[in-house]
Design a protein around this motif. Sequence first.
Motif, PDB file in Angstrom:
ATOM      1  N   MET B   1       0.862  -1.201   0.000  1.00 23.59           N
ATOM      2  CA  MET B   1       0.000   0.000   0.000  1.00 23.59           C
ATOM      3  C   MET B   1       0.885   1.232   0.000  1.00 23.59           C
ATOM      4  N   SER B   2       0.673   2.080  -0.946  1.00 26.91           N
ATOM      5  CA  SER B   2       1.521   3.264  -1.005  1.00 26.91           C
ATOM      6  C   SER B   2       0.980   4.344  -0.084  1.00 26.91           C
ATOM      7  N   ALA B   3       1.810   5.324   0.137  1.00 26.55           N
ATOM      8  CA  ALA B   3       1.429   6.414   1.025  1.00 26.55           C
ATOM      9  C   ALA B   3       0.321   7.251   0.398  1.00 26.55           C
ATOM     10  N   LEU B   4      -0.483   7.877   1.264  1.00 26.88           N
ATOM     11  CA  LEU B   4      -1.626   8.636   0.800  1.00 26.88           C
ATOM     12  C   LEU B   4      -1.357  10.136   0.795  1.00 26.88           C
ATOM     13  N   ALA B   5      -0.187  10.517   1.336  1.00 27.28           N
ATOM     14  CA  ALA B   5       0.036  11.939   1.577  1.00 27.28           C
ATOM     15  C   ALA B   5       0.178  12.746   0.302  1.00 27.28           C
ATOM     16  N   GLY B   6      -0.297  13.957   0.360  1.00 30.45           N
ATOM     17  CA  GLY B   6      -0.124  14.897  -0.732  1.00 30.45           C
ATOM     18  C   GLY B   6       0.974  15.877  -0.386  1.00 30.45           C
ATOM     19  N   ALA B   7       0.956  17.036  -1.020  1.00 27.38           N
ATOM     20  CA  ALA B   7       2.006  18.025  -0.784  1.00 27.38           C
ATOM     21  C   ALA B   7       1.927  18.576   0.640  1.00 27.38           C
ATOM     22  N   CYS B   8       3.061  18.589   1.301  1.00 32.80           N
ATOM     23  CA  CYS B   8       3.107  19.091   2.663  1.00 32.80           C
ATOM     24  C   CYS B   8       4.525  19.562   2.931  1.00 32.80           C
ATOM     25  N   SER B   9       4.653  20.576   3.760  1.00 33.96           N
ATOM     26  CA  SER B   9       5.983  21.117   4.029  1.00 33.96           C
ATOM     27  C   SER B   9       6.814  20.215   4.917  1.00 33.96           C
ATOM     28  N   VAL B  10       6.192  19.283   5.602  1.00 35.63           N
ATOM     29  CA  VAL B  10       6.966  18.391   6.449  1.00 35.63           C
ATOM     30  C   VAL B  10       6.989  17.009   5.810  1.00 35.63           C
ATOM     31  N   THR B  11       7.952  16.191   6.213  1.00 31.27           N
ATOM     32  CA  THR B  11       8.013  14.835   5.685  1.00 31.27           C
ATOM     33  C   THR B  11       6.880  14.052   6.318  1.00 31.27           C
ATOM     34  N   LEU B  12       5.966  13.573   5.475  1.00 33.07           N
ATOM     35  CA  LEU B  12       4.749  12.968   6.007  1.00 33.07           C
ATOM     36  C   LEU B  12       4.437  11.687   5.253  1.00 33.07           C
ATOM     37  N   ASP B  13       3.901  10.738   5.975  1.00 33.66           N
ATOM     38  CA  ASP B  13       3.500   9.485   5.362  1.00 33.66           C
ATOM     39  C   ASP B  13       2.221   9.035   6.048  1.00 33.66           C
ATOM     40  N   ALA B  14       1.152   8.858   5.261  1.00 34.69           N
ATOM     41  CA  ALA B  14      -0.113   8.382   5.825  1.00 34.69           C
ATOM     42  C   ALA B  14      -0.523   7.121   5.089  1.00 34.69           C
ATOM     43  N   ALA B 217       0.609  18.527  11.521  1.00 32.17           N
ATOM     44  CA  ALA B 217       0.611  17.900  10.192  1.00 32.17           C
ATOM     45  C   ALA B 217      -0.032  16.514  10.269  1.00 32.17           C
ATOM     46  N   ALA B 218       0.248  15.793  11.363  1.00 25.52           N
ATOM     47  CA  ALA B 218      -0.324  14.452  11.508  1.00 25.52           C
ATOM     48  C   ALA B 218      -1.837  14.529  11.700  1.00 25.52           C
ATOM     49  N   ILE B 219      -2.290  15.450  12.560  1.00 22.56           N
ATOM     50  CA  ILE B 219      -3.735  15.578  12.794  1.00 22.56           C
ATOM     51  C   ILE B 219      -4.441  16.033  11.511  1.00 22.56           C
ATOM     52  N   GLU B 220      -3.814  16.930  10.777  1.00 22.77           N
ATOM     53  CA  GLU B 220      -4.415  17.381   9.519  1.00 22.77           C
ATOM     54  C   GLU B 220      -4.526  16.227   8.526  1.00 22.77           C
ATOM     55  N   ALA B 221      -3.508  15.360   8.509  1.00 23.00           N
ATOM     56  CA  ALA B 221      -3.578  14.192   7.627  1.00 23.00           C
ATOM     57  C   ALA B 221      -4.663  13.232   8.091  1.00 23.00           C
ATOM     58  N   LEU B 222      -4.897  13.189   9.393  1.00 22.00           N
ATOM     59  CA  LEU B 222      -5.893  12.260   9.944  1.00 22.00           C
ATOM     60  C   LEU B 222      -7.315  12.799   9.856  1.00 22.00           C
ATOM     61  N   THR B 223      -7.464  14.082   9.595  1.00 20.21           N
ATOM     62  CA  THR B 223      -8.815  14.617   9.497  1.00 20.21           C
ATOM     63  C   THR B 223      -9.236  14.824   8.056  1.00 20.21           C
ATOM     64  N   ALA B 224      -8.274  14.815   7.146  1.00 19.21           N
ATOM     65  CA  ALA B 224      -8.605  15.157   5.761  1.00 19.21           C
ATOM     66  C   ALA B 224      -8.895  13.942   4.896  1.00 19.21           C
ATOM     67  N   GLY B 225      -8.580  12.759   5.401  1.00 22.29           N
ATOM     68  CA  GLY B 225      -8.876  11.585   4.589  1.00 22.29           C
ATOM     69  C   GLY B 225      -7.852  11.364   3.499  1.00 22.29           C
ATOM     70  N   ASP B 226      -8.258  10.644   2.474  1.00 23.55           N
ATOM     71  CA  ASP B 226      -7.310  10.245   1.445  1.00 23.55           C
ATOM     72  C   ASP B 226      -6.783  11.439   0.660  1.00 23.55           C
TER      73      ASP B 226
END
Lengths: 253, 512
Positions: B1-14, B217-226
Amino acid sequence: MFKSLRVRASQGSQFIVDLRKAVPNGHRGLPTISTAPCPEGCHACVDACPTEAIAIEPVRLDLGKCVFCSECVHECPEGKFAFTSNPHLSARTREGLIVTEGPEGGPDPIATDAALKKLYGRSLRMRQVSAGGCNGCELELNAALNVNFDLARYGIEWVASPRHADALVLSGPLTRNMAEAVRLAWDAMPDPRFVIAAGACAISGGLYAQAEALDRGFLRDVGPVVYVAGCPPHPLGFVNAILQLLGIAPSAG
Amino acid sequence: MSALAGACSVTLDARVASAIVPLDVRAWRADLLARLASGARIVTLYGRPAPSAHAGAAAVMVTAVVQLTDGRLEVTRAVMDAARGYHAMTADVTALHCFERELHEQHGVRVAGHPWLKPIRFEAGGRAARDAYPFYAIEGKEVHEVAVGPIHAGVIEPGAFRFMCLGEIVHHLEIHLGYQHRGVEPLLLRRDARKLAPLVETIAGDSSIAHTWAYCAAIEALTAGDERAPVGPEIEAARGVMLELERIAMHLAGLSGLAADVGFLQGASSYGRLRTTAINTSMRLCGSRFGRGALRPGGSGVRLDAEAGAGFSRAELRQNLALLVNDLAIIDDCFLSARTVQHRLKGAGRLTTAQATELGLVGPAARASGLTHDQRAFGAGVYAEHPVTVVSEPSGDCWARARMRIVEIGRSLAWIAGVLDGDPVWTPRRASTAAPLELVADRLVVSVVEGWRGEAVHCLETDAAGALLHYKVQDPSLRNWLGLAIAVRENEISDFPICNKSFDLSYCGNDL
């Protein structure tokens, strides 16, 4: 030598002449609570507060718990809360830190202690012990002696050994793993001696009040002589608390 | 399963958590070692309780996150029986030592054959665990030990150091920490996930912005969905400026301390005064000298006005930056050319590139030893728009770590000036915390922010119902303390203060 003189010229004179009157522009300091009536059954401020610092009916705020996050300002539908830049957030008693509604609702002013003034009015040596402090309080306490605030001009300084100390300045919520070291430091201090609690963590446990890894027994056994609120306290808050306690500067007004 | 993250200023993986199939323990171990051997870098490795297949046996889900050279994060997991555990990897990859020690201490996982299962925070075992541990010792008639701490001479956090010396020369330094342990991680799970910012700001109070950005950044990734909706360029830019101001201020604090420790008092007071300018700039932007309240999930507490008035204007901000640039050039020249400074810092506390790599150092301490990882180089968002040139120094000594700070301060000042060239106006905006927050179910989010000390790593996982199942925090200090211990070997004990200050690590960030 020439480079050193250039530095001297560029730095100029930085000390704050009147520490009592100085106000840090933009600092989120003393909160005020207006007398506007609360909506029926509203407890938005209580819910928003991360440290249970706010009680209602009537609304009051405990500076000893407040971390100045201003969530209450954002959540209150009546706009009752506002933060001013006033850095004077200290009191001699725990109850004295309660802010009530209205313009006069600030903390109890610090009365000069005649006995402490006689002992330490011309020289005070302090040993700082961090017991779970996040380095916020520690940096600000250090700053009290920097070129801006320059507490040393009054003969007040940090010392390395508790043997040389008159006052123990505690920061942090008092972790269980530091409990023994705090008592050892206190036991090593010669009489007369007293404790200052600096910051919300030391005063009440602050954001960590509910944590299991604490042992606050020392503060129950040895009550602080003065509580300096803030998260962290601004150096002006700490400096002025001590100056007032020792009667070094005449109290305002 | 690949990461779901889009553009973000921090290194992020969801990722969808359940899509990461836990491997068999042996396969996981081999898989992780193979990834690390092929050039990936360990970012974190941690455990959390897992449902047990057998009654009475404690099962632990162990998650390892590695970073590829292009910045992408990869996750590999295993579920293991804590009592059976697995065979330690530290002997193969030294950089894993702190993670395996933590896994053992927090979850009781048997890490067989670990060379050094020393307590990190003496958690459940308390002081008894610390007292029972056979700390490293050197025997010999001429060897003496010097014990320092947990309370140190200055106004700083506590930790215990034990030096094993022959004469004035330190052969080994045993650092034991844990005195600052407040129990941050359990508290993060006990409260509403959207209300954690004030607590996160105090994980390491000198790195409030780094940790809070990772959290937001983590909470924003967790509230925004895919389809991750970034908070918008305005808020990202304000966050970047706050992070760089924090870096400038703390690097100045470090330089001030280093100058004081070599008895160069003009440097100590000058850098200290310039730090005041930096933190007062933060205060004008958000009300706090430490950036408290500046970052909130989905929002911002930063205010910057176009014109002078009640708030803080762009002109005033530019003026503060100009003062720093001007006065820093003068004091830097004086500091770096002073023979006393050069004499004390050059050659002291040296760590080679090979050592720094082996120990898995992060942040400026790693870059001062010639390594080049910096999460800001991977960021999309504001760090892509305004790239940061990664700087490194080859020599690995206290001098390199001091110079690193001076260079990074200069880059950060230039970076902020670059952002200001766009004439931004920032208005505080906060999402109400009163409305119920729905987190996306079954997600594992890893966010990594390059703070002034190195990478702050936050790993958040939600369960099938969208409740926060686990929150793992990692301060860069956890990985760098051993670097300090190795750096002081074969140095004079009198050089320890400058070695310590040159690393400038967090005690509470390590102890949590």
